[in-house]
Write an enzyme that holds these catalytic residues in place. Sequence first.
Site: not given
Length: 629
Positions: A436, A516
């Site tokens: 928030d 990777e």
Amino acid sequence: SRLADLRYTGYELKKGKYSLPGLPAFHGGEEWETLVIHLADSTCKASVKLYYGVLEDRDLITRAVQVVNEGSRPLRLRRCASLCLDFQRGDMDFITFNGCHAQERNLDRAPLRQGVQSVESVRGTSSHHHNPFVILCEHSANEDCGVCYGAMLVYSGSFLAAAERTQLENNRLLLGLNPYHFCWTLEPGQSFTAPEAALVCSPNGFGQMSRQFHRAIRENLIHDPCQGKRRPVLINNWEATEFDFDADKLVRIAQAAAPLGIELFVMDDGWFGVRNSDRSGLGDWSVNEKKLPGGLEALVPRIRELGMSFGIWIEPEMVSEDSDLYRAHPDWALGAPNRPFARGRNQLVLDFSRKEVRDHVYGAIKQVLGSTCISYVKWDMNRSLTDVWSAALPASRQGELFHRFVLGVYDILDRMCRDFPHILIEGCCGGGGRFDAGMLYYTPQIWCSDNPDAIDRLRIQYGTSFCYPISAMGAHVSAVPNQQTGRSVSVETRGVVAMAGTFGYEMDLNYTTQEERETIKKQVAFFKEHYDLIQRGDYYRLSDPFAAPFTAWEQVSPDRREALVSLVSHANHAAAPFRTLRLKGLDPEAQYRVNGGEVWPGDVLMTAGWPVPIPTGDYQSAQLYLRAE
Ligand code: GLA
């Protein structure tokens, strides 16, 4: 009586932005204007100030409320919303962002009916379940067209957002503190300030509304110690080790990450007290020397020697029953007398309404943060508030506790920001349970969700982006198969999705292939090269992950000379139709070179669109980097 009759008594108009004591709020200089409207009730002797902050540039209006008891007897405040807005029309949709742990902020949209429709939290945090951000819009509004109003509460506790179609066919929106279990006593002369709400209006759909919020949050709300600088690409050990680590294991994770360009190592939960599971240790904020011999003073230099900075996890608001803190101060936890209390993740909530509790906890944490070179803190909070009762408040004032708790959290965050202005704080609450604007004021980024599965994240980050900027969304590449969904997605796609957030890794890279690692090295370099565009560019949602077979989004530089388009396809199906992706926000007159190859006119990319590559498997991704010639 419960009567109040507030009458207008005057106003003030000033340059600049008001601030709110003890509460986060938008800030800034002369670009703001403040209007204060004065109201009074002459019988109960209450006066009310309605604060309006106007940031014309962003079409943003803030609103806060202060109530003062001007009389000689106590007043009780039982409800005090921050925003109540009537619309002179009755045909709007109400959009809310809902979910649960690991599936936060899914968008829900419905036309307003007669009667009140609401979302709320009564958990003491803004919650995983509903977000204190809502939209009212006309039925036809979409990403690019239609009038919409976004409203957010700059607050991290229990809230209520209620909308209705009234008996006169108008729509009304109310947003503020949840009146559930709220009752605040004002002694003569005392005042109460309700948190700030902020409202944006866009006549051109949700996209513009989001971009206005993003910019206002980045530039006028967040206190960002890295303002103007790049935030570090991080690696966090949680998913790789959970509680099972020692100094050597952590260093090995950092050693694998440093050569790939990763800049910050974050040591997560488990480094303090006796903390080998979630059953013990919270509250004892001193280093566990069994795991980390020689303490942080020994570990941190080993990380820094690798060229990385060091970050640490804390959960200040909590206590384990099996801890020295709880044994010494059992009454410091929330809990009503003569009632068994509820545990969440085996832990209790500390009574942060009490200054002595906050002073103790902050004192211990301050010592740790000051003991060595720490540049990042992950502030976690892993359960809701229950048994909301403080041993330090009289029975008649327990209705103040929910809010006093949040004020206590803000007090410590404020002290930490002032004492350690160089430390970047990342908020977290069992993932995204306290995502928030109140937290964002202190913690410029918040871990978006405990669910890092790249495909689930598309939806979580999509919903979050309606209000909150990319630079606020904590997002990491984690190991596959994903711990929660069992899904395996390529490291390329995981990187593309995490790059729509703050970007980092949460895995042991020692267990990746050479190929990777090469990909990761390129991802990190690409992210750093395009940092400003990705983190500060204007953000466009190009598809809805709940409706389209792929999710796509785009960042465009403010001068429209550069753009980055990212696309992730969902599960693949045979006989997929040919599709184009229409880009947004480009300069129609400009010629854009795409990924260093072909040149495409901006208007063609926006009207005819870019041909979406037909995927040859599930969950493939593509990125287009556009540069105007
Ligand atoms: C919460 C957080 C995780 C991790 C754990 C540690 O669940 O969301 O990222 O920090 O706590 O206990």
